[in-house]
Design a protein around this motif. Structure first.
Motif, short mmCIF file in Angstrom:
data_model
loop_
_atom_site.label_atom_id
_atom_site.label_comp_id
_atom_site.label_asym_id
_atom_site.label_seq_id
_atom_site.Cartn_x
_atom_site.Cartn_y
_atom_site.Cartn_z
N GLY A 34 192.62 -13.73 111.49
CA GLY A 34 191.33 -13.94 110.84
C GLY A 34 191.24 -13.23 109.51
O GLY A 34 191.47 -12.02 109.42
N THR A 38 186.37 -8.46 108.55
CA THR A 38 187.04 -7.62 109.53
C THR A 38 188.54 -7.59 109.30
O THR A 38 189.17 -6.53 109.23
CB THR A 38 186.75 -8.11 110.96
OG1 THR A 38 185.34 -8.15 111.18
CG2 THR A 38 187.39 -7.20 111.99
N ALA A 234 190.01 -11.23 114.91
CA ALA A 234 188.92 -11.05 113.95
C ALA A 234 188.44 -12.42 113.48
O ALA A 234 188.32 -12.67 112.28
CB ALA A 234 189.39 -10.20 112.78
N CYS A 235 188.18 -13.29 114.43
CA CYS A 235 187.85 -14.70 114.12
C CYS A 235 186.36 -14.98 114.13
O CYS A 235 185.91 -15.98 113.56
CB CYS A 235 188.54 -15.62 115.12
SG CYS A 235 190.29 -15.32 115.35
N ASN A 236 185.58 -14.19 114.83
CA ASN A 236 184.14 -14.31 114.91
C ASN A 236 183.73 -15.72 115.35
O ASN A 236 184.22 -16.21 116.36
CB ASN A 236 183.49 -13.89 113.59
CG ASN A 236 182.05 -13.42 113.78
OD1 ASN A 236 181.73 -12.74 114.75
ND2 ASN A 236 181.18 -13.78 112.86
N LEU A 239 186.44 -18.46 116.51
CA LEU A 239 187.44 -18.12 117.51
C LEU A 239 187.88 -19.33 118.32
O LEU A 239 189.05 -19.44 118.69
CB LEU A 239 186.88 -17.04 118.45
CG LEU A 239 187.78 -16.60 119.60
CD1 LEU A 239 189.03 -15.88 119.07
CD2 LEU A 239 187.01 -15.67 120.55
N ILE A 250 180.40 -14.48 122.91
CA ILE A 250 179.71 -14.86 121.68
C ILE A 250 179.21 -16.29 121.76
O ILE A 250 179.69 -17.10 122.54
CB ILE A 250 180.63 -14.72 120.44
CG1 ILE A 250 181.90 -15.54 120.61
CG2 ILE A 250 180.92 -13.25 120.16
CD1 ILE A 250 182.77 -15.60 119.35
N ALA A 341 178.52 -15.70 114.63
CA ALA A 341 178.54 -15.51 116.08
C ALA A 341 177.51 -14.46 116.46
O ALA A 341 177.42 -13.41 115.83
CB ALA A 341 179.93 -15.09 116.55
N GLN A 361 183.90 -8.83 116.81
CA GLN A 361 183.21 -10.10 116.58
C GLN A 361 181.72 -9.94 116.91
O GLN A 361 181.27 -8.88 117.32
CB GLN A 361 183.80 -11.18 117.48
CG GLN A 361 183.67 -10.84 118.96
CD GLN A 361 184.25 -11.89 119.89
OE1 GLN A 361 184.86 -12.87 119.47
NE2 GLN A 361 184.05 -11.73 121.20
N TYR A 363 178.72 -10.15 115.11
CA TYR A 363 177.91 -9.21 114.33
C TYR A 363 176.45 -9.62 114.24
O TYR A 363 175.60 -8.84 113.81
CB TYR A 363 178.52 -9.05 112.94
CG TYR A 363 179.95 -8.58 112.99
CD1 TYR A 363 180.25 -7.26 113.31
CD2 TYR A 363 181.01 -9.46 112.78
CE1 TYR A 363 181.56 -6.82 113.39
CE2 TYR A 363 182.33 -9.03 112.87
CZ TYR A 363 182.60 -7.72 113.18
OH TYR A 363 183.90 -7.29 113.29
N ALA A 371 181.20 -5.61 109.79
CA ALA A 371 182.53 -6.20 109.97
C ALA A 371 183.56 -5.47 109.13
O ALA A 371 184.70 -5.23 109.56
CB ALA A 371 182.50 -7.68 109.61
#
Length: 425
Positions: A34, A38, A234-236, A239, A250, A341, A361, A363, A371
């Motif tokens: 990601g 992040t 770190a894809c949030n 993902l 999420i 997310a 993730q 946030y 992040a």
């Protein structure tokens, strides 16, 4: 090859450059999945510490929410300090509060240290959209000043808010003098360039298709493989199904922003002379600020389907005109959306799935600063300092009911209920 989504940020991006796709087999210390705040922050802080770091981005750096958001950085969390004490005790609650303060300072320090040209501008104002919200905001300011000893926030009454924002629609507000706002895409591009200056390797157009954990995890793309000691997801909101346990924590939702044409100086000096960033107290938040070139950047409206509205400009503009009718006649030059997310408790989901597999993730609208800080937290955790990661792990972080398949209906019903409340006096 994918480019950044069309937006005001994309049109004014600085520091964009092409990066290669991952090809073949590689062995490094750390693999980060990601390329948002992040991931790039983690790559920077780990490379600074001397680790061999590979970052894999499915599209281009900042392509997701990190390059599309409202750009606000502010102290505090969605959960109050008092509520955190009930859940995790005072010491952990104090540490979590401090991470929010430190995260804002980290963004400012990184901008200064690496000379990132991202229009850093001071001041964030949270305003009461309803009279009934005013006491809560005033109590929150008093708590931060008197209990937490934080003097960087003060309460503004309705007249003071009207003087700052040129509208009498609000009933008070909390003004964070040390808060700020930035051009988020330029910030994340600057982080990526800084990470590379310390030796991190970044690959774009390299979506991860699977991974294996264990003592030496393997992260696999269509055309390459990375063997490493540690992995950070770190894809949030993007993902997908890559990591099932993380995905259940999420809910991806869409949010939208417009940018007007540049506004006349007399309008700017009346509606926001101090150029603060603003967020209101509605459940579906309106947030806005002026760009460096005097455009109104207004975020408002959410949807919960995989598709964006056909006419984002009209979808968002109606919220802006409710507050500033005088802006109704100005052209909308840019309109875009992005996926973020949220978590059930609206706090970041930062955790260790295994001793060498980390997730950061969820946030929930506070991602610019938190992040960035989460990336640095991961770097500290790799080096043995786990205190802050442990603090976030202590917060109860539940799966969405129904998992990834059935989470949507409940969320939509809840969001529609609260958006209805927003429309009531």
């Amino acid at each position: 090859m994918s480019k950044h989504a069309s937006s005001y940020y994309e049109a004014t991006a600085r520091g964009v450059k092409s990066r290669p796709q991952l090809l073949g087999d590689h062995t490094v210390d750390i693999c980060i999945i990601g390329g948002g705040f992040t991931g790039t922050s983690a790559a920077l802080h780990l490379a600074q510490a001397g680790y061999q770091v590979t970052l894999l981005e499915a599209q281009t750096i900042g392509w997701g929410a990190s390059g599309r958001n409202g750009g606000q950085i502010c102290q505090g969390h969605n959960m109050s300090h008092a509520d955190m004490i009930k859940k995790v005790g005072k010491d952990t609650a104090d540490l979590l509060w401090q991470t929010s303060v430190n995260s804002v300072e980290m963004v400012k320090n990184l901008v200064a240290q690496y000379d990132i040209d991202c229009d850093l501008t001071p001041g964030v104002l949270h305003v009461a959209s309803k009279k009934g919200h005013t006491d809560d905001i005033k109590d929150a300011v008093d708590y931060k000043r008197n209990v937490l000893g934080y003097e960087g926030v003060r309460f503004l009454d309705a007249d003071a808010v009207a003087n700052k924002l040129g509208t009498e629609q609000y009933f008070g507000g909390e003004y964070y003098e040390q808060g700020a706002h930035i051009h988020p895409l330029n910030f994340v591009l600057g982080l990526a360039n800084a990470a590379e200056s310390h030796g991190a390797t970044i690959y774009e157009h390299s979506p991860v298709v699977e991974y294996t954990d264990g003592q030496q995890p393997e992260v696999i793309t269509a055309k390459g493989r990375v063997t490493c000691r540690y992995v950070l997801f770190a894809c949030n909101g993007y993902l997908g199904h890559l990591n099932g346990p993380a995905a259940r924590k999420i809910m991806p939702i869409n949010n939208f922003i417009i940018a007007t044409e540049p506004l006349p100086e007399d309008i700017v000096s009346r509606i926001n002379p101090d150029r603060v960033a603003v967020a209101d107290s509605k459940f579906v938040v309106n947030y806005y600020r002026l760009s460096k070139d005097n455009r109104m950047l207004w975020g408002g409206g959410e949807n919960y389907s995989p598709r964006f509205p056909r006419d984002i400009a009209s979808f968002v503009k109606k919220h802006m005109v409710e507050t500033y009718p005088e802006l109704g006649g100005y052209r909308i030059d840019h309109a875009w959306g992005g996926t973020l997310a949220i978590t059930l408790n609206r706090m970041p989901n930062i955790s260790r799935q295994k001793d060498n597999v980390f997730v950061a993730q969820g946030y929930s609208g506070h991602g610019v600063a938190l992040a960035t800080y989460a990336g640095a937290m991961f770097a500290k955790a790799v080096q043995g300092s786990l205190e802050e990661v442990d603090a976030f792990e202590r917060l109860p972080s539940h799966d969405f009911p129904g998992g990834t398949l059935l989470r949507w209906p409940g969320l939509v019903a809840g969001m529609l209920y609260y958006s209805m409340l927003d429309r009531l006096p």
